[in-house]
Design a protein around this motif. Structure first.
Motif, PDB file in Angstrom:
ATOM      1  N   THR A 116       0.780  -1.371   0.038  1.00  0.00           N
ATOM      2  CA  THR A 116       0.050  -0.052  -0.268  1.00  0.00           C
ATOM      3  C   THR A 116       0.906   1.172  -0.007  1.00  0.00           C
ATOM      4  N   ARG A 117       0.628   2.247  -0.875  1.00  0.00           N
ATOM      5  CA  ARG A 117       1.242   3.347  -0.727  1.00  0.00           C
ATOM      6  C   ARG A 117       0.682   4.516   0.107  1.00  0.00           C
ATOM      7  N   LEU A 118       1.687   4.984   0.739  1.00  0.00           N
ATOM      8  CA  LEU A 118       1.022   6.079   2.020  1.00  0.00           C
ATOM      9  C   LEU A 118       1.309   7.324   1.652  1.00  0.00           C
ATOM     10  N   GLU A 119       2.308   7.728   1.225  1.00  0.00           N
ATOM     11  CA  GLU A 119       2.406   9.136   0.912  1.00  0.00           C
ATOM     12  C   GLU A 119       3.881   9.383   0.099  1.00  0.00           C
ATOM     13  N   ARG A 120       4.107  10.496  -0.756  1.00  0.00           N
ATOM     14  CA  ARG A 120       5.101  10.765  -1.280  1.00  0.00           C
ATOM     15  C   ARG A 120       5.996  11.901  -0.818  1.00  0.00           C
ATOM     16  N   HIS A 121       7.328  11.998  -0.553  1.00  0.00           N
ATOM     17  CA  HIS A 121       8.041  13.271  -0.069  1.00  0.00           C
ATOM     18  C   HIS A 121       8.885  13.502  -0.984  1.00  0.00           C
ATOM     19  N   GLU A 122       8.752  14.780  -1.696  1.00  0.00           N
ATOM     20  CA  GLU A 122       9.259  15.532  -2.850  1.00  0.00           C
ATOM     21  C   GLU A 122      10.811  15.515  -2.260  1.00  0.00           C
ATOM     22  N   PRO A 123      11.700  15.966  -3.337  1.00  0.00           N
ATOM     23  CA  PRO A 123      13.018  16.116  -2.992  1.00  0.00           C
ATOM     24  C   PRO A 123      13.134  17.548  -2.329  1.00  0.00           C
ATOM     25  N   ALA A 124      14.080  17.494  -1.344  1.00  0.00           N
ATOM     26  CA  ALA A 124      14.383  18.773  -0.526  1.00  0.00           C
ATOM     27  C   ALA A 124      15.796  18.874  -0.399  1.00  0.00           C
ATOM     28  N   PRO A 125      16.404  19.562  -1.331  1.00  0.00           N
ATOM     29  CA  PRO A 125      17.842  19.798  -1.360  1.00  0.00           C
ATOM     30  C   PRO A 125      18.379  20.575  -0.105  1.00  0.00           C
ATOM     31  N   PRO A 126      19.454  20.395   0.473  1.00  0.00           N
ATOM     32  CA  PRO A 126      20.547  19.604   0.027  1.00  0.00           C
ATOM     33  C   PRO A 126      20.597  18.327   0.405  1.00  0.00           C
ATOM     34  N   LEU A 127      20.042  17.975   1.351  1.00  0.00           N
ATOM     35  CA  LEU A 127      20.015  16.600   1.969  1.00  0.00           C
ATOM     36  C   LEU A 127      18.902  15.597   1.590  1.00  0.00           C
ATOM     37  N   GLY A 128      17.787  16.139   1.236  1.00  0.00           N
ATOM     38  CA  GLY A 128      16.502  15.013   1.018  1.00  0.00           C
ATOM     39  C   GLY A 128      16.580  14.889  -0.384  1.00  0.00           C
ATOM     40  N   SER A 129      16.687  13.593  -1.031  1.00  0.00           N
ATOM     41  CA  SER A 129      16.274  13.369  -2.172  1.00  0.00           C
ATOM     42  C   SER A 129      15.119  12.854  -2.678  1.00  0.00           C
ATOM     43  N   GLY A 130      14.035  12.899  -1.810  1.00  0.00           N
ATOM     44  CA  GLY A 130      12.887  12.291  -2.013  1.00  0.00           C
ATOM     45  C   GLY A 130      12.588  11.055  -1.812  1.00  0.00           C
ATOM     46  N   HIS A 131      11.321  10.318  -1.389  1.00  0.00           N
ATOM     47  CA  HIS A 131      11.335   8.909  -1.232  1.00  0.00           C
ATOM     48  C   HIS A 131       9.645   8.973  -1.117  1.00  0.00           C
ATOM     49  N   ILE A 132       9.384   7.504  -1.047  1.00  0.00           N
ATOM     50  CA  ILE A 132       7.894   7.153  -0.977  1.00  0.00           C
ATOM     51  C   ILE A 132       7.537   6.275   0.116  1.00  0.00           C
ATOM     52  N   VAL A 133       6.583   6.471   1.143  1.00  0.00           N
ATOM     53  CA  VAL A 133       6.566   5.650   2.109  1.00  0.00           C
ATOM     54  C   VAL A 133       5.347   4.801   1.743  1.00  0.00           C
ATOM     55  N   MET A 134       5.612   3.448   2.207  1.00  0.00           N
ATOM     56  CA  MET A 134       4.443   2.437   1.706  1.00  0.00           C
ATOM     57  C   MET A 134       4.541   1.370   2.823  1.00  0.00           C
ATOM     58  N   THR A 135       3.710   0.425   2.675  1.00  0.00           N
ATOM     59  CA  THR A 135       3.235  -0.582   3.701  1.00  0.00           C
ATOM     60  C   THR A 135       3.406  -1.835   3.039  1.00  0.00           C
ATOM     61  N   ASP A 136       3.994  -3.113   3.459  1.00  0.00           N
ATOM     62  CA  ASP A 136       3.806  -4.300   3.037  1.00  0.00           C
ATOM     63  C   ASP A 136       2.499  -4.845   3.299  1.00  0.00           C
ATOM     64  N   PRO A 137       2.236  -6.032   2.731  1.00  0.00           N
ATOM     65  CA  PRO A 137       0.782  -6.637   2.953  1.00  0.00           C
ATOM     66  C   PRO A 137       0.196  -6.610   4.270  1.00  0.00           C
ATOM     67  N   GLU A 138       1.343  -6.583   5.340  1.00  0.00           N
ATOM     68  CA  GLU A 138       0.571  -6.553   6.649  1.00  0.00           C
ATOM     69  C   GLU A 138       0.699  -5.394   7.484  1.00  0.00           C
ATOM     70  N   GLY A 139       0.939  -4.282   6.742  1.00  0.00           N
ATOM     71  CA  GLY A 139       0.893  -3.049   7.354  1.00  0.00           C
ATOM     72  C   GLY A 139       2.151  -2.339   7.631  1.00  0.00           C
ATOM     73  N   ASN A 140       3.286  -3.318   7.689  1.00  0.00           N
ATOM     74  CA  ASN A 140       4.793  -2.972   7.956  1.00  0.00           C
ATOM     75  C   ASN A 140       5.177  -1.967   7.029  1.00  0.00           C
ATOM     76  N   GLU A 141       5.538  -0.568   7.807  1.00  0.00           N
ATOM     77  CA  GLU A 141       6.211   0.800   6.907  1.00  0.00           C
ATOM     78  C   GLU A 141       7.516   0.339   6.358  1.00  0.00           C
ATOM     79  N   PHE A 142       7.747   0.780   5.305  1.00  0.00           N
ATOM     80  CA  PHE A 142       9.003   0.788   4.436  1.00  0.00           C
ATOM     81  C   PHE A 142       9.061   1.965   3.425  1.00  0.00           C
ATOM     82  N   CYS A 143      10.191   2.333   3.237  1.00  0.00           N
ATOM     83  CA  CYS A 143      10.480   3.779   2.380  1.00  0.00           C
ATOM     84  C   CYS A 143      10.920   3.117   0.875  1.00  0.00           C
ATOM     85  N   LEU A 144      10.481   3.563  -0.078  1.00  0.00           N
ATOM     86  CA  LEU A 144      11.258   3.425  -1.410  1.00  0.00           C
ATOM     87  C   LEU A 144      12.137   4.656  -1.224  1.00  0.00           C
ATOM     88  N   ASP A 145      13.509   4.380  -1.386  1.00  0.00           N
ATOM     89  CA  ASP A 145      14.444   5.521  -1.278  1.00  0.00           C
ATOM     90  C   ASP A 145      15.399   5.550  -2.652  1.00  0.00           C
TER      91      ASP A 145
END
Length: 145
Positions: A116-145
């Protein structure tokens, strides 16, 4: 001295969650013990009753460099936000819009596998390059980085 690390995930359905994470990480399910053609054959020989055959599962990096991920059945469901989560490096070395496009593509693939897709975080230079927060089928959060 460096130590090997295993990541352990509590869950309700170890076989299903292991299958999801094998696909998500490009891993493979752990083979049965030597001398057995299948896990069913091994569990029969070990005397494991049918109701306990989905108590655990594991996935391995096919190249042997990443950690083993072990899934164990627990009686309780997930209660709150994870205190620790996995960052799945889906676009290493890719920058700007190409990076976010690669993350979006991977997010779509993982949603088709049960994430499940939860939210998209836009790039925020200089340190943040953007990522997408998701959950696996049992609801455990992970990030696509």
């Amino acid at each position: 001295m460096a130590r090997d690390v295993q990541i352990t995930i509590d869950c309700a359905d170890p076989a299903a969650l292991a299958a999801f994470w094998a696909e998500a990480l490009g891993y493979r399910l752990q083979d049965p013990p030597e001398g057995f053609e299948s896990w069913e054959q091994a569990l029969d020989a070990m005397g494991v009753p049918p109701e306990n055959r989905n108590d655990a599962s594991a996935v391995l990096d096919p190249e042997g460099s990443g950690p083993r991920v072990f899934f164990q059945r627990v009686p309780e469901g997930k209660q709150a936000k994870n205190r620790m989560h996995l960052d799945v490096r889906a676009a290493p070395g890719v920058e700007d819009e190409a990076r976010m496009a690669a993350l979006e593509s991977e997010a779509e693939r993982l949603v088709s596998l049960g994430a499940t897709r939860l939210e998209r975080h836009e790039p925020a230079p200089p340190l943040g390059s953007g990522h997408i927060v998701m959950t696996d089928p049992e609801g455990n959060e992970f990030c696509l980085d």
